[in-house]
Write an enzyme that holds these catalytic residues in place. Sequence first.
Site, PDB file in Angstrom:
ATOM      1  N   ASN A   1       9.333   4.661   3.042  1.00 35.29           N
ATOM      2  CA  ASN A   1       9.537   3.824   4.388  1.00 35.29           C
ATOM      3  C   ASN A   1      10.348   3.145   5.325  1.00 35.29           C
ATOM      4  OD1 ASN A   1       6.439   3.618   3.206  1.00 35.29           O
ATOM      5  ND2 ASN A   1       6.089   2.901   5.377  1.00 35.29           N
TER       6      ASN A   1
ATOM      7  N   HIS B   1       9.374   6.419   8.378  1.00 34.10           N
ATOM      8  CA  HIS B   1      10.490   6.434   7.228  1.00 34.10           C
ATOM      9  C   HIS B   1      11.619   6.998   7.324  1.00 34.10           C
ATOM     10  CE1 HIS B   1       6.656   6.585   4.267  1.00 34.10           C
ATOM     11  NE2 HIS B   1       6.168   6.710   4.981  1.00 34.10           N
TER      12      HIS B   1
ATOM     13  N   HIS C   1       4.869   4.025  12.662  1.00 36.74           N
ATOM     14  CA  HIS C   1       5.394   4.068  11.386  1.00 36.74           C
ATOM     15  C   HIS C   1       6.530   4.510  10.518  1.00 36.74           C
ATOM     16  CE1 HIS C   1       3.121   4.068   7.289  1.00 36.74           C
ATOM     17  NE2 HIS C   1       4.144   5.029   7.697  1.00 36.74           N
TER      18      HIS C   1
ATOM     19  N   ARG D   1       0.659  -1.119  -0.016  1.00 32.05           N
ATOM     20  CA  ARG D   1      -0.363   0.086  -0.023  1.00 32.05           C
ATOM     21  C   ARG D   1       0.812   1.280   0.107  1.00 32.05           C
ATOM     22  NH1 ARG D   1      -0.393   4.818   2.835  1.00 32.05           N
ATOM     23  NH2 ARG D   1      -0.241   3.532   4.894  1.00 32.05           N
TER      24      ARG D   1
ATOM     25  N   CYS E   1       4.161   9.447   0.390  1.00 32.76           N
ATOM     26  CA  CYS E   1       2.843   9.666   0.352  1.00 32.76           C
ATOM     27  C   CYS E   1       2.501  10.960  -0.613  1.00 32.76           C
ATOM     28  CB  CYS E   1       2.413  10.481   1.706  1.00 32.76           C
ATOM     29  SG  CYS E   1       1.090  11.166   1.285  1.00 32.76           S
TER      30      CYS E   1
HETATM   31  N1  COA Z   1     -13.526   5.177  -3.036  1.00 26.72           N
HETATM   32  C1  COA Z   1     -13.958   5.189  -3.687  1.00 26.72           C
HETATM   33  N2  COA Z   1     -14.564   6.410  -3.814  1.00 26.72           N
HETATM   34  C2  COA Z   1     -14.527   6.911  -3.223  1.00 26.72           C
HETATM   35  C3  COA Z   1     -14.347   7.029  -1.774  1.00 26.72           C
HETATM   36  C4  COA Z   1     -13.424   5.388  -1.711  1.00 26.72           C
HETATM   37  N3  COA Z   1     -13.613   5.514  -0.101  1.00 26.72           N
HETATM   38  N4  COA Z   1     -15.182   7.844  -1.322  1.00 26.72           N
HETATM   39  C5  COA Z   1     -15.898   8.642  -1.939  1.00 26.72           C
HETATM   40  N5  COA Z   1     -15.721   7.775  -3.531  1.00 26.72           N
HETATM   41  C6  COA Z   1     -16.141   9.149  -3.958  1.00 26.72           C
HETATM   42  C7  COA Z   1     -17.953   9.088  -4.340  1.00 26.72           C
HETATM   43  O1  COA Z   1     -18.495   7.769  -4.028  1.00 26.72           O
HETATM   44  C8  COA Z   1     -17.871  10.152  -5.471  1.00 26.72           C
HETATM   45  O2  COA Z   1     -18.047   9.339  -6.807  1.00 26.72           O
HETATM   46  P1  COA Z   1     -18.582  10.177  -7.619  1.00 26.72           P
HETATM   47  O3  COA Z   1     -18.082  11.534  -7.970  1.00 26.72           O
HETATM   48  O4  COA Z   1     -18.787   9.259  -8.810  1.00 26.72           O
HETATM   49  O5  COA Z   1     -19.951  10.634  -7.255  1.00 26.72           O
HETATM   50  C9  COA Z   1     -16.302  11.074  -5.247  1.00 26.72           C
HETATM   51  O6  COA Z   1     -14.917  10.133  -4.599  1.00 26.72           O
HETATM   52  C10 COA Z   1     -15.893  11.715  -4.748  1.00 26.72           C
HETATM   53  O7  COA Z   1     -17.199  12.121  -2.958  1.00 26.72           O
HETATM   54  P2  COA Z   1     -16.476  13.074  -1.956  1.00 26.72           P
HETATM   55  O8  COA Z   1     -17.312  12.098  -0.818  1.00 26.72           O
HETATM   56  O9  COA Z   1     -16.700  14.812  -2.565  1.00 26.72           O
HETATM   57  O10 COA Z   1     -14.944  12.584  -1.756  1.00 26.72           O
HETATM   58  P3  COA Z   1     -13.823  13.266  -1.846  1.00 26.72           P
HETATM   59  O11 COA Z   1     -13.594  14.112  -3.198  1.00 26.72           O
HETATM   60  O12 COA Z   1     -13.593  14.509  -0.808  1.00 26.72           O
HETATM   61  O13 COA Z   1     -12.261  12.618  -1.402  1.00 26.72           O
HETATM   62  C11 COA Z   1     -11.947  10.828  -0.509  1.00 26.72           C
HETATM   63  C12 COA Z   1     -12.786  12.642  -0.617  1.00 26.72           C
HETATM   64  C13 COA Z   1     -10.683  10.470   0.874  1.00 26.72           C
HETATM   65  C14 COA Z   1     -12.663  10.106  -0.901  1.00 26.72           C
HETATM   66  C15 COA Z   1     -10.082  11.424  -1.309  1.00 26.72           C
HETATM   67  O14 COA Z   1      -9.955  12.422  -0.851  1.00 26.72           O
HETATM   68  C16 COA Z   1      -9.261  10.132  -1.530  1.00 26.72           C
HETATM   69  O15 COA Z   1      -9.806   8.703  -1.727  1.00 26.72           O
HETATM   70  N6  COA Z   1      -8.073  10.696  -0.422  1.00 26.72           N
HETATM   71  C17 COA Z   1      -7.015   9.239   0.068  1.00 26.72           C
HETATM   72  C18 COA Z   1      -5.535  10.154   0.330  1.00 26.72           C
HETATM   73  C19 COA Z   1      -4.581   8.885  -0.122  1.00 26.72           C
HETATM   74  O16 COA Z   1      -4.571   7.878  -0.646  1.00 26.72           O
HETATM   75  N7  COA Z   1      -3.720   9.071   0.617  1.00 26.72           N
HETATM   76  C20 COA Z   1      -2.479   8.271   1.095  1.00 26.72           C
HETATM   77  C21 COA Z   1      -3.140   7.053   1.944  1.00 26.72           C
HETATM   78  S1  COA Z   1      -2.760   8.025   3.694  1.00 26.72           S
HETATM   79 ZN    ZN Z   2       3.559   6.335   5.541  1.00 23.81          ZN
END
Ligand code: COA
Ligand code: ZN
Length: 314
Positions: free
Chosen positions: A255, A215, A213, A20, A246
């Site tokens: 990491n 890095h 955790h 991941r 990240c």
């Molecule tokens: N998995 C898949 N899709 C997701 C989701 C999830 N966990 N959470 C929200 N979505 C989808 C929604 O269904 C929506 O879809 P649509 O446009 O087809 O309707 C879209 O994403 C936007 O939803 P919203 O709640 O407004 O989310 P956002 O745009 O504010 O994004 C996160 C929020 C959390 C989903 C996004 O920022 C994210 O995935 N971040 C991950 C960061 C990451 O992995 N960082 C590294 C690890 S720490």
């Molecule tokens: Zn990390």
Amino acid sequence: MSDAQRHATPDIVITDVAPRDGLQNQAVAISTDAKVELIRLLARAGVRSVEATSFVSPKAVPQMADAADVVQRAAAQCPDLRLSTLVPNLKGLERAHSAGATEIAVVLSATETMNQRNINMGLDAATDVSEQTLVRARELGLRTRAYVAVAFDCPFEGPVDLDTVLRLACRMRDAGAEEIVIADTIGAAAPAAVKSRMAALAQALDPGTLAVHLHDTRGLGVANAWAALEAGVRRFDASVGGIGGCPFAPGAAGNLATEDLVLMAEQCGLRTGISLDGLLDAVTFAESLLDRPLGGRSIAWLRRQQNPRGKSCT
Ligand code: COA
Ligand code: ZN
């Protein structure tokens, strides 16, 4: 390593987060087959816990779009392995649960800006969403971890207060997190801070539930792991080959490498149940995927032990 050594209860528990944290940031698309093979090699090396993937928005992190397939196939191939999955919200939890995941990790950053950049919500909203996700995960019978990210330094807001980290860690515990993972997301901490901060957290929380955790951005990963050990921490995240970083935290390098942590622990008399030869196989495989040399600080020495008559560089 003998079978008896491998099956003895380890003194420290290592969660390998390479599939991941390691892969999420790679420019090259990695196939589902390759991700599952990396997980299988980690399990074969004796790793008992792996963070396999994340159920995040595929728009935010395209590399993790195959999360459901990774979980299902890795669980089928490695039934004894603890497979954790990162989920940022209830939608991620729902996806993880439908895929058959048995363990989730929520990710709460300790600052306003880091939460905004990472999951598009502020600190209060991120805390509420993490709590709701933990509560629901427990109702579903899943094991739970909670990251407190940027728990030492934030790339946007600088040094982070201990009180903030303590408060957030306690809220995650109270919402049902069975393991609290204190993350030096950008690798900015030094051993003195790691020791004092982890000791303070170990006093406030059950030390058995506390993980760190790290890095290795500034080359202090192993020293920081030792400092955490001195503070009583026995649960560590690490990434085979030191892969990681990240995409939303500028300056985060790889990491702490699992092989560095295992070497240090075993040389200090702490059993990990993990074979260094097995880890080297996983590093070699990851190098073939990413097409570049990988490995922690100890990699050259470890490879010489594995192949003492191999050609040395001139
Ligand atoms: N998995 C898949 N899709 C997701 C989701 C999830 N966990 N959470 C929200 N979505 C989808 C929604 O269904 C929506 O879809 P649509 O446009 O087809 O309707 C879209 O994403 C936007 O939803 P919203 O709640 O407004 O989310 P956002 O745009 O504010 O994004 C996160 C929020 C959390 C989903 C996004 O920022 C994210 O995935 N971040 C991950 C960061 C990451 O992995 N960082 C590294 C690890 S720490
Ligand atoms: Zn990390």
